[in-house]
Write a protein that holds these residues in place. Structure first.
Motif, short mmCIF file in Angstrom:
data_model
loop_
_atom_site.label_atom_id
_atom_site.label_comp_id
_atom_site.label_asym_id
_atom_site.label_seq_id
_atom_site.Cartn_x
_atom_site.Cartn_y
_atom_site.Cartn_z
N LEU A 80 5.89 -6.61 -38.81
CA LEU A 80 6.56 -5.34 -38.62
C LEU A 80 6.19 -4.47 -39.81
O LEU A 80 6.30 -4.91 -40.96
CB LEU A 80 8.08 -5.51 -38.59
N LEU A 81 5.74 -3.27 -39.54
CA LEU A 81 5.41 -2.33 -40.60
C LEU A 81 6.46 -1.24 -40.59
O LEU A 81 6.63 -0.55 -39.59
CB LEU A 81 4.02 -1.71 -40.36
N ASP A 82 7.18 -1.12 -41.68
CA ASP A 82 8.24 -0.13 -41.81
C ASP A 82 7.69 1.06 -42.59
O ASP A 82 7.32 0.93 -43.75
CB ASP A 82 9.43 -0.76 -42.54
N LEU A 83 7.65 2.20 -41.91
CA LEU A 83 7.11 3.41 -42.51
C LEU A 83 8.22 4.32 -43.00
O LEU A 83 9.36 4.23 -42.53
CB LEU A 83 6.27 4.16 -41.47
N PRO A 84 7.91 5.21 -43.92
CA PRO A 84 8.94 6.15 -44.40
C PRO A 84 9.52 6.97 -43.26
O PRO A 84 8.79 7.37 -42.34
CB PRO A 84 8.18 7.06 -45.37
N GLY A 85 10.81 7.21 -43.32
CA GLY A 85 11.48 8.07 -42.34
C GLY A 85 11.29 9.51 -42.74
O GLY A 85 12.18 10.13 -43.33
N TYR A 86 10.14 10.05 -42.43
CA TYR A 86 9.74 11.38 -42.89
C TYR A 86 10.72 12.47 -42.49
O TYR A 86 10.85 13.47 -43.16
CB TYR A 86 8.34 11.72 -42.38
N GLY A 87 11.44 12.29 -41.40
CA GLY A 87 12.31 13.35 -40.92
C GLY A 87 13.52 13.59 -41.81
O GLY A 87 14.01 14.71 -41.88
N TRP A 88 14.01 12.54 -42.46
CA TRP A 88 15.23 12.69 -43.25
C TRP A 88 15.05 12.42 -44.73
O TRP A 88 16.00 12.45 -45.48
CB TRP A 88 16.33 11.78 -42.67
N ALA A 89 13.82 12.17 -45.14
CA ALA A 89 13.58 11.89 -46.55
C ALA A 89 13.79 13.17 -47.37
O ALA A 89 13.34 14.24 -46.99
CB ALA A 89 12.16 11.38 -46.74
N ARG A 90 14.48 13.00 -48.47
CA ARG A 90 14.56 14.11 -49.42
C ARG A 90 13.32 13.98 -50.28
O ARG A 90 13.29 13.21 -51.24
CB ARG A 90 15.83 14.00 -50.26
N ALA A 91 12.31 14.71 -49.87
CA ALA A 91 11.02 14.56 -50.52
C ALA A 91 10.37 15.93 -50.69
O ALA A 91 10.63 16.85 -49.93
CB ALA A 91 10.12 13.66 -49.68
N SER A 92 9.51 15.99 -51.69
CA SER A 92 8.77 17.22 -51.93
C SER A 92 7.71 17.38 -50.83
O SER A 92 7.43 16.45 -50.08
CB SER A 92 8.09 17.14 -53.30
N GLN A 93 7.12 18.56 -50.79
CA GLN A 93 6.07 18.81 -49.80
C GLN A 93 4.90 17.85 -50.00
O GLN A 93 4.31 17.37 -49.03
CB GLN A 93 5.57 20.26 -49.89
N SER A 94 4.56 17.56 -51.26
CA SER A 94 3.43 16.65 -51.50
C SER A 94 3.77 15.23 -51.06
O SER A 94 2.91 14.53 -50.52
CB SER A 94 3.01 16.67 -52.98
N GLU A 95 5.03 14.81 -51.27
CA GLU A 95 5.44 13.48 -50.79
C GLU A 95 5.41 13.43 -49.26
O GLU A 95 4.97 12.44 -48.67
CB GLU A 95 6.85 13.13 -51.28
N ARG A 96 5.89 14.48 -48.61
CA ARG A 96 5.86 14.53 -47.14
C ARG A 96 4.41 14.49 -46.64
O ARG A 96 4.13 13.83 -45.64
CB ARG A 96 6.56 15.77 -46.62
N ALA A 97 3.51 15.18 -47.31
CA ALA A 97 2.10 15.15 -46.93
C ALA A 97 1.56 13.72 -47.10
O ALA A 97 0.80 13.24 -46.24
CB ALA A 97 1.30 16.14 -47.76
N ALA A 98 1.95 13.05 -48.17
CA ALA A 98 1.51 11.66 -48.38
C ALA A 98 2.08 10.76 -47.29
O ALA A 98 1.37 9.86 -46.80
CB ALA A 98 1.94 11.18 -49.77
N PHE A 99 3.35 10.96 -46.90
CA PHE A 99 3.94 10.19 -45.81
C PHE A 99 3.11 10.39 -44.53
O PHE A 99 2.83 9.45 -43.81
CB PHE A 99 5.37 10.62 -45.51
N GLY A 100 2.74 11.64 -44.27
CA GLY A 100 1.96 11.96 -43.08
C GLY A 100 0.62 11.23 -43.07
O GLY A 100 0.20 10.70 -42.04
N ARG A 101 -0.04 11.20 -44.22
CA ARG A 101 -1.33 10.49 -44.31
C ARG A 101 -1.13 8.99 -44.10
O ARG A 101 -1.91 8.34 -43.40
CB ARG A 101 -2.00 10.77 -45.65
N LEU A 102 -0.08 8.44 -44.71
CA LEU A 102 0.21 7.00 -44.55
C LEU A 102 0.48 6.66 -43.09
O LEU A 102 -0.04 5.69 -42.55
CB LEU A 102 1.42 6.62 -45.41
N ILE A 103 1.26 7.49 -42.43
CA ILE A 103 1.57 7.27 -41.02
C ILE A 103 0.29 7.37 -40.18
O ILE A 103 0.03 6.52 -39.33
CB ILE A 103 2.65 8.26 -40.54
N ALA A 104 -0.53 8.37 -40.44
CA ALA A 104 -1.78 8.54 -39.69
C ALA A 104 -2.69 7.33 -39.88
O ALA A 104 -3.26 6.82 -38.91
CB ALA A 104 -2.49 9.82 -40.13
N GLN A 105 -2.83 6.86 -41.11
CA GLN A 105 -3.69 5.69 -41.37
C GLN A 105 -3.14 4.44 -40.67
O GLN A 105 -3.90 3.64 -40.14
CB GLN A 105 -3.80 5.43 -42.86
#
Length: 177
Positions: free
Chosen positions: A56-81
């Protein structure tokens, strides 16, 4: 994740969006829910065969993370990969029944559909809504994300609603891989 595995594999926080990395959990087999709180290992149709394990791969919950724009962009790349992995069997998508799908959720669904990735949406926290509105909310989420009825399971870790069905469906997906 813990209810699915039948044991504590993931840390739980009262604040959503705490996952900041890809967490990987080896699941040797899933328990079968035969009663409230039971954790009997999954059985295969061949009594001599061992239950098939998976990750099971648990990915960041990008929708509710209190994260900066750069962190959200990194989440997006991680999810895409992660979604581009050749051995990816399917996606178990955890959706909070109380929240509307975000634009990111819709973009992920479009990507999964375009790739032909098998998707199972576990609508979580079903116990937070009264029984009447729950079915309507499940249908609304299904229609919004363009999922078939067999791709959505209403769940509650607290009441165990839907956990047995979720385990059976995920175990079948792992077996068929």
């Amino acid at each position: 994740m813990n209810a699915l595995a039948g044991r504590r594999i993931a840390r739980v926080s009262a604040t959503p969006g705490k996952t900041r990395a890809l967490n990987v959990y080896a699941v040797p087999s899933l328990p079968r829910a035969t009663g409230p709180g039971s954790a009997e290992p999954e059985r295969t149709t061949d009594p001599g065969a061992a239950p098939r394990g998976f990750y099971l791969l648990d990915l960041p919950g990008y929708g509710w993370a209190r994260a900066s724009q750069s962190e959200r962009a990194a989440f997006g790349r991680l999810i895409a990969q992660t979604l581009d992995r050749p051995r990816l069997v399917g996606v178990l998508w955890l959706l909070d029944v109380r929240r509307d799908p975000s634009p990111e959720d819709r973009a992920i669904q479009d990507r999964l559909a375009a790739q032909g990735t098998r998707v199972l949406a576990a609508v979580t926290k079903g116990d937070k809504l009264p029984r009447g509105p729950r079915a309507g909310r499940e249908q609304e989420l299904r229609e919004t994300l363009e999922l078939d009825p067999d791709q959505v399971i209403m769940t509650s870790a607290r009441t165990r609603e839907g956990i047995a069905e979720l385990r059976e469906t995920v175990a079948a997906l792992a077996r068929d891989a």
